[in-house]
Write a protein that holds these residues in place. Structure first.
Motif, PDB file in Angstrom:
ATOM      1  N   ALA A 131       0.828  -1.210   0.000  1.00  0.00           N
ATOM      2  CA  ALA A 131       0.000   0.000   0.000  1.00  0.00           C
ATOM      3  C   ALA A 131       0.860   1.257   0.000  1.00  0.00           C
ATOM      4  CB  ALA A 131      -0.934  -0.010   1.204  1.00  0.00           C
ATOM      5  N   GLY A 132       2.042   1.210   0.599  1.00  0.00           N
ATOM      6  CA  GLY A 132       2.899   2.376   0.671  1.00  0.00           C
ATOM      7  C   GLY A 132       3.877   2.501  -0.480  1.00  0.00           C
ATOM      8  N   GLN A 133       3.812   1.610  -1.449  1.00  0.00           N
ATOM      9  CA  GLN A 133       4.753   1.634  -2.558  1.00  0.00           C
ATOM     10  C   GLN A 133       4.182   2.387  -3.759  1.00  0.00           C
ATOM     11  OE1 GLN A 133       5.330  -2.533  -3.297  1.00  0.00           O
ATOM     12  NE2 GLN A 133       6.995  -2.699  -1.841  1.00  0.00           N
ATOM     13  N   SER A 134       5.071   3.018  -4.496  1.00  0.00           N
ATOM     14  CA  SER A 134       4.670   3.673  -5.741  1.00  0.00           C
ATOM     15  C   SER A 134       4.434   2.600  -6.807  1.00  0.00           C
ATOM     16  CB  SER A 134       5.765   4.637  -6.200  1.00  0.00           C
ATOM     17  OG  SER A 134       6.844   3.902  -6.755  1.00  0.00           O
ATOM     18  N   PRO A 135       3.737   2.937  -7.893  1.00  0.00           N
ATOM     19  CA  PRO A 135       3.531   1.949  -8.963  1.00  0.00           C
ATOM     20  C   PRO A 135       4.846   1.398  -9.524  1.00  0.00           C
ATOM     21  CG  PRO A 135       2.085   3.834  -9.283  1.00  0.00           C
ATOM     22  CD  PRO A 135       2.997   4.176  -8.136  1.00  0.00           C
ATOM     23  N   LEU A 136       5.871   2.245  -9.639  1.00  0.00           N
ATOM     24  CA  LEU A 136       7.158   1.762 -10.149  1.00  0.00           C
ATOM     25  C   LEU A 136       7.819   0.812  -9.166  1.00  0.00           C
ATOM     26  CD1 LEU A 136       8.718   4.913 -11.884  1.00  0.00           C
ATOM     27  CD2 LEU A 136       7.654   2.917 -12.955  1.00  0.00           C
ATOM     28  N   GLN A 137       7.697   1.090  -7.873  1.00  0.00           N
ATOM     29  CA  GLN A 137       8.270   0.191  -6.866  1.00  0.00           C
ATOM     30  C   GLN A 137       7.577  -1.162  -6.904  1.00  0.00           C
ATOM     31  OE1 GLN A 137       8.178   2.248  -3.091  1.00  0.00           O
ATOM     32  NE2 GLN A 137       9.248   4.010  -3.952  1.00  0.00           N
ATOM     33  N   ARG A 138       6.238  -1.164  -7.036  1.00  0.00           N
ATOM     34  CA  ARG A 138       5.513  -2.444  -7.129  1.00  0.00           C
ATOM     35  C   ARG A 138       5.927  -3.208  -8.383  1.00  0.00           C
ATOM     36  NH1 ARG A 138       1.338   0.792  -5.238  1.00  0.00           N
ATOM     37  NH2 ARG A 138       0.351   0.936  -7.276  1.00  0.00           N
ATOM     38  N   ARG A 139       6.151  -2.470  -9.459  1.00  0.00           N
ATOM     39  CA  ARG A 139       6.585  -3.114 -10.705  1.00  0.00           C
ATOM     40  C   ARG A 139       7.964  -3.759 -10.530  1.00  0.00           C
ATOM     41  NH1 ARG A 139       7.000   0.111 -16.417  1.00  0.00           N
ATOM     42  NH2 ARG A 139       8.212  -1.448 -17.510  1.00  0.00           N
ATOM     43  N   VAL A 140       8.875  -3.081  -9.843  1.00  0.00           N
ATOM     44  CA  VAL A 140      10.209  -3.641  -9.584  1.00  0.00           C
ATOM     45  C   VAL A 140      10.077  -4.903  -8.745  1.00  0.00           C
ATOM     46  CG1 VAL A 140      12.406  -3.248  -8.401  1.00  0.00           C
ATOM     47  CG2 VAL A 140      11.443  -1.460  -9.860  1.00  0.00           C
ATOM     48  N   VAL A 141       9.241  -4.875  -7.700  1.00  0.00           N
ATOM     49  CA  VAL A 141       9.049  -6.051  -6.836  1.00  0.00           C
ATOM     50  C   VAL A 141       8.537  -7.225  -7.667  1.00  0.00           C
ATOM     51  CG1 VAL A 141       7.677  -6.997  -4.937  1.00  0.00           C
ATOM     52  CG2 VAL A 141       8.778  -4.768  -4.686  1.00  0.00           C
ATOM     53  N   ARG A 142       7.526  -6.984  -8.509  1.00  0.00           N
ATOM     54  CA  ARG A 142       6.992  -8.065  -9.366  1.00  0.00           C
ATOM     55  C   ARG A 142       8.064  -8.607 -10.302  1.00  0.00           C
ATOM     56  NH1 ARG A 142       2.612  -4.609 -10.034  1.00  0.00           N
ATOM     57  NH2 ARG A 142       3.343  -4.096 -12.119  1.00  0.00           N
ATOM     58  N   ASP A 143       8.849  -7.708 -10.890  1.00  0.00           N
ATOM     59  CA  ASP A 143       9.888  -8.124 -11.829  1.00  0.00           C
ATOM     60  C   ASP A 143      10.980  -8.934 -11.133  1.00  0.00           C
ATOM     61  OD1 ASP A 143      10.746  -7.996 -14.591  1.00  0.00           O
ATOM     62  OD2 ASP A 143      12.408  -6.749 -13.893  1.00  0.00           O
ATOM     63  N   VAL A 144      11.368  -8.519  -9.931  1.00  0.00           N
ATOM     64  CA  VAL A 144      12.403  -9.244  -9.189  1.00  0.00           C
ATOM     65  C   VAL A 144      11.899 -10.636  -8.803  1.00  0.00           C
ATOM     66  CG1 VAL A 144      13.761  -9.298  -7.053  1.00  0.00           C
ATOM     67  CG2 VAL A 144      13.583  -7.185  -8.376  1.00  0.00           C
ATOM     68  N   LEU A 145      10.637 -10.729  -8.358  1.00  0.00           N
ATOM     69  CA  LEU A 145      10.072 -12.047  -8.033  1.00  0.00           C
ATOM     70  C   LEU A 145      10.061 -12.949  -9.274  1.00  0.00           C
ATOM     71  CD1 LEU A 145       7.171 -11.186  -5.586  1.00  0.00           C
ATOM     72  CD2 LEU A 145       9.067 -12.743  -5.139  1.00  0.00           C
ATOM     73  N   GLU A 146       9.687 -12.401 -10.405  1.00  0.00           N
ATOM     74  CA  GLU A 146       9.677 -13.168 -11.654  1.00  0.00           C
ATOM     75  C   GLU A 146      11.094 -13.620 -12.013  1.00  0.00           C
ATOM     76  OE1 GLU A 146       8.824 -11.925 -16.184  1.00  0.00           O
ATOM     77  OE2 GLU A 146       7.162 -11.515 -14.791  1.00  0.00           O
ATOM     78  N   TYR A 147      12.055 -12.719 -11.892  1.00  0.00           N
ATOM     79  CA  TYR A 147      13.460 -13.047 -12.151  1.00  0.00           C
ATOM     80  C   TYR A 147      13.939 -14.151 -11.207  1.00  0.00           C
ATOM     81  CZ  TYR A 147      18.461 -12.579 -11.201  1.00  0.00           C
ATOM     82  OH  TYR A 147      19.779 -12.845 -10.933  1.00  0.00           O
ATOM     83  N   PHE A 148      13.638 -13.995  -9.918  1.00  0.00           N
ATOM     84  CA  PHE A 148      14.096 -14.961  -8.919  1.00  0.00           C
ATOM     85  C   PHE A 148      13.501 -16.337  -9.180  1.00  0.00           C
ATOM     86  CE2 PHE A 148      14.101 -17.037  -4.754  1.00  0.00           C
ATOM     87  CZ  PHE A 148      15.436 -16.890  -4.405  1.00  0.00           C
ATOM     88  N   HIS A 149      12.205 -16.393  -9.463  1.00  0.00           N
ATOM     89  CA  HIS A 149      11.559 -17.677  -9.724  1.00  0.00           C
ATOM     90  C   HIS A 149      12.011 -18.293 -11.046  1.00  0.00           C
ATOM     91  CE1 HIS A 149       8.419 -16.358  -6.692  1.00  0.00           C
ATOM     92  NE2 HIS A 149       8.977 -17.444  -6.192  1.00  0.00           N
ATOM     93  N   GLY A 150      12.551 -17.502 -11.937  1.00  0.00           N
ATOM     94  CA  GLY A 150      13.041 -18.009 -13.218  1.00  0.00           C
ATOM     95  C   GLY A 150      14.402 -18.676 -13.132  1.00  0.00           C
ATOM     96  N   ARG A 151      15.066 -18.548 -12.002  1.00  0.00           N
ATOM     97  CA  ARG A 151      16.386 -19.165 -11.834  1.00  0.00           C
ATOM     98  C   ARG A 151      16.238 -20.683 -11.711  1.00  0.00           C
ATOM     99  NH1 ARG A 151      19.087 -15.389  -7.313  1.00  0.00           N
ATOM    100  NH2 ARG A 151      20.232 -17.306  -6.976  1.00  0.00           N
ATOM    101  N   SER A 152      17.167 -21.406 -12.312  1.00  0.00           N
ATOM    102  CA  SER A 152      17.067 -22.875 -12.348  1.00  0.00           C
ATOM    103  C   SER A 152      17.265 -23.522 -10.973  1.00  0.00           C
ATOM    104  CB  SER A 152      18.087 -23.446 -13.333  1.00  0.00           C
ATOM    105  OG  SER A 152      19.396 -23.105 -12.920  1.00  0.00           O
ATOM    106  N   ASN A 153      17.977 -22.875 -10.063  1.00  0.00           N
ATOM    107  CA  ASN A 153      18.215 -23.472  -8.752  1.00  0.00           C
ATOM    108  C   ASN A 153      17.101 -23.182  -7.737  1.00  0.00           C
ATOM    109  OD1 ASN A 153      18.835 -20.763  -8.459  1.00  0.00           O
ATOM    110  ND2 ASN A 153      20.506 -21.125  -7.021  1.00  0.00           N
TER     111      ASN A 153
END
Length: 160
Positions: free
Chosen positions: A16-38
């Motif tokens: 709730a306290g994050q800007s739209p760009l901050q939420r977008r970064v969080v989503r992108d990082v989670l996607e990146y992290f889950h995309g790792r093979s390990n």
């Protein structure tokens, strides 16, 4: 459920306290992290801290640290109710993003580094992270403009 509810409320309060760009970064990082093979399990956002958001004429720079918590759900077969495992891995991701100034901001440059929290605290890694983030923040500024033929054709005259 009693362990999951405080985490869910905490994540909702953080989001709730994050800007739209901050939420977008969080989503992108989670996607990146889950995309790792390990990575075999799903991870949820635990905390976001160290947030920096700066605007300049070339765009908006966002930097944050995202704490993750491992869940009981496998990455390949996600379920609706993924319980957080408190005693398991809790990696931390550093993310630096530079967005342009358009109505739907595009990513000009980005950098991620995810690992155990003690890993990101190591001096060499911290110095590399700082250098990478500085480079990301510089994206889109004067030095990054492409050279176009004829751009400097009349900038200097011939010596007299």
């Amino acid at each position: 459920v009693s362990l999951w509810l405080p985490l869910a409320l905490g994540v909702a309060a953080v989001a709730a306290g994050q800007s739209p760009l901050q939420r977008r970064v969080v989503r992108d990082v989670l996607e990146y992290f889950h995309g790792r093979s390990n990575v075999h399990f799903l991870f949820k956002e635990r905390e976001v801290d160290g947030v920096t958001e700066r605007e300049d004429p070339s765009g908006t720079f966002v930097q944050l640290r995202l704490g993750l918590a491992q869940t009981t759900c496998r990455k390949r077969a996600p379920q609706r109710q993924c319980r957080v495992l408190e005693s398991r891995r809790k990696p931390v991701c550093l993310a630096c993003y530079k967005f342009d100034t358009s109505d739907v901001p595009k990513v000009l440059d980005k950098y991620h580094n995810c690992g155990p929290s003690h890993h990101l605290a190591a001096k060499e890694i911290r110095q590399r992270d700082e250098a990478e983030c500085r480079a990301v923040e510089e994206a889109g500024r004067g030095g990054d403009t492409p050279y176009l033929p004829g751009m400097f054709a009349f900038s200097r005259g011939l010596p007299a």
